[in-house]
Design an enzyme around this catalytic site. Structure first.
Site, PDB file in Angstrom:
ATOM      1  N   GLU A  95       0.818  -1.210   0.000  1.00  0.00           N
ATOM      2  CA  GLU A  95       0.000   0.000   0.000  1.00  0.00           C
ATOM      3  C   GLU A  95       0.852   1.261   0.000  1.00  0.00           C
ATOM      4  OE1 GLU A  95      -4.175  -1.539   1.817  1.00  0.00           O
ATOM      5  OE2 GLU A  95      -2.809  -0.645   3.247  1.00  0.00           O
ATOM      6  N   CYS A 108       3.367   8.424   1.520  1.00  0.00           N
ATOM      7  CA  CYS A 108       3.856   7.432   2.483  1.00  0.00           C
ATOM      8  C   CYS A 108       4.099   6.124   1.719  1.00  0.00           C
ATOM      9  CB  CYS A 108       2.789   7.275   3.568  1.00  0.00           C
ATOM     10  SG  CYS A 108       3.199   6.076   4.817  1.00  0.00           S
ATOM     11  N   CYS A 115       6.124  -7.249   7.187  1.00  0.00           N
ATOM     12  CA  CYS A 115       7.177  -6.765   8.085  1.00  0.00           C
ATOM     13  C   CYS A 115       7.527  -7.872   9.063  1.00  0.00           C
ATOM     14  CB  CYS A 115       6.703  -5.528   8.848  1.00  0.00           C
ATOM     15  SG  CYS A 115       8.026  -4.725   9.785  1.00  0.00           S
ATOM     16  N   CYS A 119       5.823  -5.452  15.835  1.00  0.00           N
ATOM     17  CA  CYS A 119       5.377  -4.441  16.798  1.00  0.00           C
ATOM     18  C   CYS A 119       3.906  -4.735  17.114  1.00  0.00           C
ATOM     19  CB  CYS A 119       5.536  -3.027  16.238  1.00  0.00           C
ATOM     20  SG  CYS A 119       7.256  -2.633  15.855  1.00  0.00           S
ATOM     21  N   CYS A 122       0.751  -2.728  15.508  1.00  0.00           N
ATOM     22  CA  CYS A 122       0.805  -2.391  14.085  1.00  0.00           C
ATOM     23  C   CYS A 122       0.132  -3.482  13.254  1.00  0.00           C
ATOM     24  CB  CYS A 122       2.257  -2.235  13.646  1.00  0.00           C
ATOM     25  SG  CYS A 122       2.426  -1.913  11.886  1.00  0.00           S
ATOM     26  N   CYS A 343      -1.897   5.695   9.675  1.00  0.00           N
ATOM     27  CA  CYS A 343      -0.656   5.119  10.175  1.00  0.00           C
ATOM     28  C   CYS A 343      -0.871   3.763  10.833  1.00  0.00           C
ATOM     29  CB  CYS A 343      -0.163   6.071  11.256  1.00  0.00           C
ATOM     30  SG  CYS A 343       1.528   6.423  11.161  1.00  0.00           S
TER      31      CYS A 343
END
Ligand code: SAH
Length: 365
Positions: A95, A108, A115, A119, A122, A343
């Site tokens: 994205e 962004c 990933c 975290c 997230c 975010c």
């Protein structure tokens, strides 16, 4: 998208293309011409490169191409935020988000498919990790967005800033991310100033130590906690590179830079987890000697998360404590929530190839 045997010129920086042309007996200035056509004019067809000789254009189209990822979904939020789901050659999706604001526009960008860092707050982390993006897939996000938002290269700039805050940990895809950022800064490509290109990292210290010698861009650190006990839980890479090592590395990165340049410390506001007065006071002490500004990010929820966003009152109070201690603080406005573009909400579509138990083996320097 069908796999292609041709080489993709989006993978090449100016230097790479010069070397490539020299090897083929062409003059280096040809590389500058081609880079300008690709990145300034958004051209993906060699025939449009009118100042390049016809024979070279024909030769190039025989074995090369300019190919950005394919747009799978194009979403627009009520507040003007724009999100693209992009499909890569292997079927994975990433994205990219554009956020227009008064006087500037921020793109962004993603650096990895998924990933590996896990975290806990997230949504990208929930997808697991699949692979690193190529230079062409990273810069292709900017190439596409610029072509869509700013079709006439003479127009005023619409995309003024680029942040590596999409999916992935940019420092774990070091070489490709550095090359893509070289193109962002290159006057013959996007010509963005180093203050307008930001790499955001959760703190892969050895790679951060190397970054300074490779490229000068702005830095954002995903800190999110004022002590190791809490950060170990929220940002597990902290168990490998604890806060002191990370802040030493940040100070080292900032050495020799102008006073007005600052690191952005990102701090996601999680209700009852990291948002107490005590947390704020501890954070203020921790950051006393770091040349930084703090960016408080209201947590953006996603399905099945165990966290809640801190209340506005709590965020204000937290901010006041930091400001009274002399820190510069901004509170990030949440944008694009109606299209899951905020975010930490970027999900893409990832075939998870990671094995959770070997996550840390992957975190090489
Ligand atoms: N891996 C890099 C860049 C990607 S995340 C990094 O960690 O910095 C970009 C920013 O969004 C980071 O500060 C990240 O911590 C934050 N973020 C992640 N999930 C979030 C969420 N659900 N709500 C608000 N911010 C989030």
């Amino acid at each position: 998208m069908a796999k292609s045997e041709k080489i993709n010129l989006l993978d090449y920086t100016s230097e790479d293309l010069k070397a490539f042309f020299l090897e083929r007996g062409e003059k280096p200035f040809r590389a500058t011409q081609v880079i300008k056509w690709i990145h300034q004019h958004g051209v993906d067809n060699f025939d449009d490169m009118t100042n390049v000789s016809k024979s070279l254009r024909e030769e190039l189209s025989g074995f090369a191409e300019i190919r950005a990822p394919e747009i799978a979904i194009d979403d627009r939020s009520n507040d003007g935020t724009h999100k693209w789901l992009l499909r890569l050659d292997d079927g994975n999706c990433i994205e990219t988000v554009f956020i227009p604001e008064e006087g500037r526009g921020t793109l962004c960008i993603s650096s990895q498919v998924g990933c590996a860092l896990d975290c806990t707050f997230c949504s990208t982390a929930r997808q697991g990790f699949n692979r690193n993006l190529t230079v062409g897939e990273i810069i292709g996000q900017l190439w596409l967005a610029k072509n869509i938002l700013q079709p006439n290269p003479e127009d005023d700039r619409v995309i003024t800033n680029v942040v590596m805050m999409g999916m992935g940990e940019p420092l774990l895809n070091f070489e490709k991310v550095v090359k893509a950022m070289e193109l962002m800064l290159d006057d013959n490509a996007y010509g963005l100033s180093k203050r307008r290109v930001t790499l955001s990292t959760s703190g892969v210290v050895p790679a951060l130590d190397r970054l300074k010698d490779r490229i000068d861009v702005s830095l954002a650190i995903s800190l999110h906690a004022p002590n190791d006990a809490l950060r170990d839980q929220l940002v597990p890479v902290n168990r490998k590179y604890p806060i002191k090592q990370l802040l030493d590395s940040c100070n080292n990165f900032m050495q020799g830079k102008a006073n007005r340049e600052k690191i952005t410390i990102e701090y996601v506001m999680l209700d009852g987890v990291n948002d107490s007065d005590e947390n704020a006071r501890e954070l203020a002490v921790l950051l006393r000697d770091v040349p930084c500004k703090v960016n408080l990010i209201p947590f953006n929820p996603f399905p099945e998360t165990r966290y809640k966003r801190s209340s506005n009152n709590r965020i204000h109070r937290f901010r006041d404590i930091l400001e009274n201690a002399g820190l510069i603080v901004m509170t990030r406005k949440t944008r694009g929530e109606d299209i899951d573009a905020a975010c930490g909400q970027l999900a893409g579509k990832v075939n998870d190839k990671s094995r959770r138990d070997i996550h840390f083996a992957r975190i090489e320097s």
